[in-house]
Design an enzyme around this catalytic site. Structure first.
Site, PDB file in Angstrom:
ATOM      1  N   SER A  47       0.809  -1.223   0.000  1.00 58.77           N
ATOM      2  CA  SER A  47       0.000   0.000   0.000  1.00 58.77           C
ATOM      3  C   SER A  47       0.841   1.272   0.000  1.00 58.77           C
ATOM      4  O   SER A  47       0.345   2.338  -0.356  1.00 58.77           O
ATOM      5  CB  SER A  47      -0.956   0.017   1.200  1.00 58.77           C
ATOM      6  OG  SER A  47      -0.254  -0.114   2.418  1.00 58.77           O
TER       7      SER A  47
ATOM      8  N   HIS B 280      12.608  -9.997   0.046  1.00 53.82           N
ATOM      9  CA  HIS B 280      11.232 -10.229   0.486  1.00 53.82           C
ATOM     10  C   HIS B 280      11.067  -9.494   1.808  1.00 53.82           C
ATOM     11  O   HIS B 280      11.804  -9.745   2.761  1.00 53.82           O
ATOM     12  CB  HIS B 280      10.960 -11.718   0.653  1.00 53.82           C
ATOM     13  CG  HIS B 280       9.552 -12.015   1.042  1.00 53.82           C
ATOM     14  ND1 HIS B 280       9.153 -13.227   1.550  1.00 53.82           N
ATOM     15  CD2 HIS B 280       8.428 -11.246   1.009  1.00 53.82           C
ATOM     16  CE1 HIS B 280       7.858 -13.194   1.811  1.00 53.82           C
ATOM     17  NE2 HIS B 280       7.402 -11.995   1.490  1.00 53.82           N
ATOM     18  N   ASP B 281      10.101  -8.588   1.875  1.00 54.22           N
ATOM     19  CA  ASP B 281       9.992  -7.702   3.043  1.00 54.22           C
ATOM     20  C   ASP B 281       9.890  -8.465   4.355  1.00 54.22           C
ATOM     21  O   ASP B 281      10.464  -8.048   5.372  1.00 54.22           O
ATOM     22  CB  ASP B 281       8.845  -6.696   2.884  1.00 54.22           C
ATOM     23  CG  ASP B 281       7.521  -7.315   2.465  1.00 54.22           C
ATOM     24  OD1 ASP B 281       7.377  -8.553   2.517  1.00 54.22           O
ATOM     25  OD2 ASP B 281       6.619  -6.547   2.074  1.00 54.22           O
TER      26      ASP B 281
END
Length: 470
Positions: free
Chosen positions: A13, A237-238
């Site tokens: 987001s 990858h967060d």
């Protein structure tokens, strides 16, 4: 000028560019740029605006310099599974289609008709979710098989952004594992699996681990930005980056709380057992070639959508405050696919409650309490499954990420699970990203020192189960 490392942390987001540096043994952070990240409609697919994201990264670098920083390295982390394909001239063949696009409907079943579910799990150890890269590629093969044949490069979102910055193409390990195409034991692309599915195995790049230095900025970018530095692979990858920031890995479970909730433990080996398969756990790659044994379940996406459905009349903190004093009891199955991208989240929640003969939430406070209750119950179920697989009772839960600021939910987790909840590190992903960069260029010796620095740099808050008297 203050030397710094830059963490580019892009979620589903929003995205941020955060400057980090060590001062008196503590990690200091400053957000120098923030931007929205919203899906756009391209060619009838839900897509990420990848060109805009790249421009926002450049703006973030400029902003850091304007704020008096001298960047010495940069690392990018994003969500998992999504990708672009490039042709022989390095031009994009595909848009950056989002995992939320329905193109993968029915693709899991199509793959299972070619390769058994059991074999897939035994070899890759990855959780079955309909939006995994494997099923996206299957959908693409069905609709545009020529694109896969023409492709010479498969790059996941952070890989592609790194390519735009440096001109160099690599696939980073932690994100590559989420494709469900990497062998859990060799840590390399499973070429037999890829070719059996009819994908072009030549388009996959060498897999590089976190801490790898990709290289400098392209010369034209050096000229445009007036700076140069190394681009380094964090755990791209967060969630992989966020888990680096968990201060204690022994005897604890982590919940990385954001748009998604990722619940698990850190391992030095994959667990590809029948029970792990039955419970749909994943063995995603982590920094230092560790394994993140976890379950990826619904997170604050539901409340984000509820907020949008109320026309942003309320802030996130308002929903937590409303739910705190609410006694509403109905529960929904947050992992039902109907909640992935419904037309209207509030109406979907109401419909579920009606179909399951529960009280239907009417007020904003009832809707909020229903969501938070449902999340807490979902967490409890996942934790019970982890403990069953490990045959161990984990006394502590670390809640990290943006959701760790939700005190009401933290207390609800403690009450529902009966465990001690330690919450904090709302910037866990950026912290983990920066830590790995610092280890790569020898500012920090190892993970043990890194976690000591984290402990001393950030406040943590403890929640215990509230026992009702009488």
């Amino acid at each position: 000028m203050q030397q710094c490392n830059l963490a580019v942390d892009i979620g589903a987001s929003s995205g941020r560019v955060i400057a980090g540096y060590l001062q008196n043994g503590k990690l200091q952070l400053e957000e120098v740029h923030r931007f929205d990240n919203k899906l756009i409609d391209l060619n009838n697919y839900f897509c990420w605006d990848i060109d805009r994201i790249y421009q926002e990264i450049l703006m973030g670098i400029k902003s850091a310099v304007d704020n008096g920083y001298q960047p010495i390295s940069l690392g990018i982390d994003t969500w998992a599974v999504d990708f672009v394909l490039l042709d022989e001239n390095d031009m994009r063949l595909t848009d950056a289609v989002s995992y939320r696009d329905p193109r993968t409907d029915g693709m899991m079943e199509e793959v299972f008709s070619q390769i058994s579910k059991e074999r897939l799990y035994l070899e890759t150890g990855i959780q079955f979710q309909k939006f995994n890269t494997m099923y996206q590629l299957q959908a693409l093969k069905n609709s545009n098989p020529d694109l896969i044949e023409k492709a010479t490069s498969f790059l996941m979102i952070p890989d592609y952004l790194n390519f735009l910055l440096t001109g160099k193409k690599v696939n980073e390990y932690t994100n590559a594992t989420t494709t469900q195409l990497v062998n859990a034991f060799t840590k390399k692309w499973d070429i037999d699996l890829i070719e059996q599915l009819g994908f072009n195995s030549n388009m996959f790049m060498d897999i590089q681990p976190p801490e790898s230095v990709i290289g400098n900025l392209r010369p034209e970018l050096q000229e445009e930005l007036g700076v140069d530095f190394n681009v380094i692979l964090p755990a791209t990858h967060d969630t992989g980056s966020a888990v680096v920031a968990v201060p204690e890995q022994e005897n604890s479970i982590y919940i990385s709380s954001g748009t998604w909730s990722l619940i698990g433990v850190e391992n030095h080996f994959p667990i590809c057992t029948t029970k792990a398969l039955d419970y749909n756990f994943t063995n995603e790659g982590g920094a230092d070639y560790r394994y993140r044994f976890l379950k990826n379940i619904m997170g604050l996406w539901m409340i984000q959508e509820v907020k949008r459905n109320f026309n942003d009349e309320f802030e996130f903190a308002d929903f937590a405050a409303m739910a705190k004093g609410e006694s509403f009891k109905s529960i929904v199955d947050v992992d039902d696919d109907r909640f992935l991208k419904p037309e209207n989240m509030i109406e979907e929640i109401k419909a579920y409650c009606k179909e399951t003969n529960q009280a239907i939430p009417q007020s904003p406070s009832e809707v909020a309490k229903c969501v938070f209750n449902s999340l807490a119950v979902s967490y409890q179920q996942a934790i019970s499954q982890i403990e069953e697989i490990y045959e161990i009772d984990f006394p502590t839960i670390y809640v990290i990420g943006g959701g760790s600021k939700n005190e009401m939910l933290n207390q609800l987790i403690a009450d529902t699970t009966g465990k001690t909840v330690i919450a904090g590190l709302s910037e866990a992903t950026a912290i983990g990203n920066l830590i790995v960069q610092m280890m790569a260029i020898d500012q920090i010796d190892d993970m043990q020192q890194a976690r000591q620095i984290i402990k001393h740099s950030f406040d943590l808050y403890t929640y215990a189960k509230v026992t009702m008297e009488g």
